[in-house]
Write an enzyme that holds these catalytic residues in place. Structure first.
Site, mmCIF file in Angstrom:
data_model
loop_
_atom_site.group_PDB
_atom_site.id
_atom_site.type_symbol
_atom_site.label_atom_id
_atom_site.label_comp_id
_atom_site.label_asym_id
_atom_site.label_seq_id
_atom_site.Cartn_x
_atom_site.Cartn_y
_atom_site.Cartn_z
ATOM 1 N N GLN A 9 0.839 -1.195 0.000
ATOM 2 C CA GLN A 9 0.000 0.000 0.000
ATOM 3 C C GLN A 9 0.882 1.256 0.000
ATOM 4 O O GLN A 9 0.577 2.239 -0.666
ATOM 5 C CB GLN A 9 -0.936 -0.011 1.215
ATOM 6 N N ALA A 33 -5.811 4.774 -0.407
ATOM 7 C CA ALA A 33 -5.691 4.925 1.045
ATOM 8 C C ALA A 33 -4.239 5.112 1.467
ATOM 9 O O ALA A 33 -3.328 4.522 0.881
ATOM 10 C CB ALA A 33 -6.272 3.702 1.736
ATOM 11 N N SER A 63 -5.797 1.166 4.747
ATOM 12 C CA SER A 63 -6.523 0.333 3.795
ATOM 13 C C SER A 63 -7.012 -0.918 4.500
ATOM 14 O O SER A 63 -6.242 -1.629 5.153
ATOM 15 C CB SER A 63 -5.625 -0.086 2.633
ATOM 16 N N HIS A 75 -7.717 -3.556 3.189
ATOM 17 C CA HIS A 75 -7.130 -4.751 2.560
ATOM 18 C C HIS A 75 -5.961 -5.308 3.376
ATOM 19 O O HIS A 75 -5.615 -6.471 3.245
ATOM 20 C CB HIS A 75 -6.702 -4.430 1.126
ATOM 21 N N ASP A 84 -12.151 -7.353 -3.388
ATOM 22 C CA ASP A 84 -12.786 -6.556 -4.428
ATOM 23 C C ASP A 84 -13.142 -7.519 -5.549
ATOM 24 O O ASP A 84 -12.317 -8.353 -5.930
ATOM 25 C CB ASP A 84 -11.810 -5.506 -4.988
ATOM 26 N N GLU A 93 -18.139 2.057 -2.827
ATOM 27 C CA GLU A 93 -17.405 1.020 -3.562
ATOM 28 C C GLU A 93 -18.284 -0.225 -3.679
ATOM 29 O O GLU A 93 -18.243 -1.096 -2.813
ATOM 30 C CB GLU A 93 -16.098 0.664 -2.826
ATOM 31 N N HIS A 130 -16.455 -3.777 -3.156
ATOM 32 C CA HIS A 130 -15.629 -4.119 -1.995
ATOM 33 C C HIS A 130 -16.468 -4.771 -0.886
ATOM 34 O O HIS A 130 -17.386 -4.148 -0.345
ATOM 35 C CB HIS A 130 -14.951 -2.837 -1.481
HETATM 36 ZN ZN LIG Z 1 -11.306 -2.840 -1.835
#
Ligand SMILES: [Zn+2]
Length: 284
Positions: free
Chosen positions: A155, A187, A192, A194, A201, A254, A257
């Site tokens: 990230q 992000a 994030s 994630h 996603d 989103e 997501h």
């Molecule tokens: Zn995402």
């Protein structure tokens, strides 16, 4: 001095028998008394409320029905509001660089236009497989995972890479201005979700052929999205960044997501129209 017998003069063996009988009697009386204390409570025990605060939840009265046989997957889907699946990672609760979850490689369909290994928390991965099997049984097969676990380092390199890109596209921008611009679509490292290894996603071929890429709002037009929005909670997943919660989540809408939280929390969040932040506030 009389010859009257008394207890202390009983032969030793008889005295021992009498003491033993008296002991047994007392023990029996004690057991009966205890049983009397316990029984009324166990008969009138209130239904399980899921926590110690006496809160009641929607999931406790839900009847969950599935097209497919999910019995082998239920152990992953039903997590009993386990805190490890309720981790909050957002702009005000960033994760650290050393928050590195254990993950497994995903064996389901991944983005065919950008081939790479996708990894996820193993419980979330199994719940995801069950969800994809159910989707397929319901006739929705155009779906793949396009992003899953992303490390802090990854990230970080994405985020600062975007800043450099923005600055080279527009040299008039200061670094701070470029950063503000990047924050509208990426992000900051640690913020994030994630990085938790608990979210994915999705993309579809229909979206790719229509929009030329994935992670677009066109995802909303797909059969996969329509199925997910109705059913994801039954597998422990939530739409993490709803359109009407931007002010609470701090992230734009989103539709692609989805975050694993377990079936109990997902039921509350999706059916009561909450977002994760609101639900956690209510829980604590
Ligand atoms: Zn995402």
């Amino acid at each position: 001095m009389t010859n009257q017998p008394n207890h202390t003069c009983l032969p030793r063996s008889r005295r021992r028998m009498r003491l033993l009988r008296r002991g047994l009697f007392l023990l029996l009386a004690l057991l009966l008394a205890l049983q009397g204390c316990i029984q009324p409570d166990s008969v009138d025990e209130p239904p399980d409320t899921g926590d110690d605060t006496g809160k009641t939840f929607l999931y406790q009265t839900m009847q969950y029905e599935y097209t497919t046989d999910v019995s082998a997957w239920l152990q992953y889907i039903v997590t009993g509001m386990d805190p490890q699946y309720l981790i909050l990672a957002n702009k005000t609760n960033p994760l650290n660089a050393n928050d590195i979850p254990e993950t497994v490689r995903l064996t389901c369909a991944t983005n065919p236009y950008n081939q790479r290994d996708e990894t996820l928390n193993s419980c979330a991965a199994n719940a995801l497989y069950a969800m994809l099997a159910e989707m397929a049984a319901d006739g929705v097969t155009d779906i793949f995972v396009t992003s899953s676990y992303r490390s802090y380092d990854r990230q970080q390199s994405l985020f600062y890479g975007y800043i450099d890109e923005e600055m080279s596209k527009n040299p008039a921008l200061t670094r701070e201005q470029a950063e503000q611009l990047v924050l509208t679509y990426s992000a900051r490292p640690g913020t994030s979700e994630h990085q938790t290894g608990l979210c994915v996603d999705f993309g579809t071929n229909a979206e790719y052929s229509e929009a030329g890429e994935v992670l677009t709002e066109y995802f909303e037009e797909t059969a996969a999205f329509r199925w997910l929005i109705e059913n994801c909670y039954r597998f422990g997943f939530i739409l993490r960044y709803p359109e009407d919660k931007v002010g609470v989540t701090g992230y734009t809408y989103e539709p692609w997501h989805y975050r694993f939280v377990g079936r109990e929390a997902a039921t509350e969040i999706m059916l009561r129209g909450l977002c994760l932040e609101e639900f956690l506030n209510e829980l604590n």
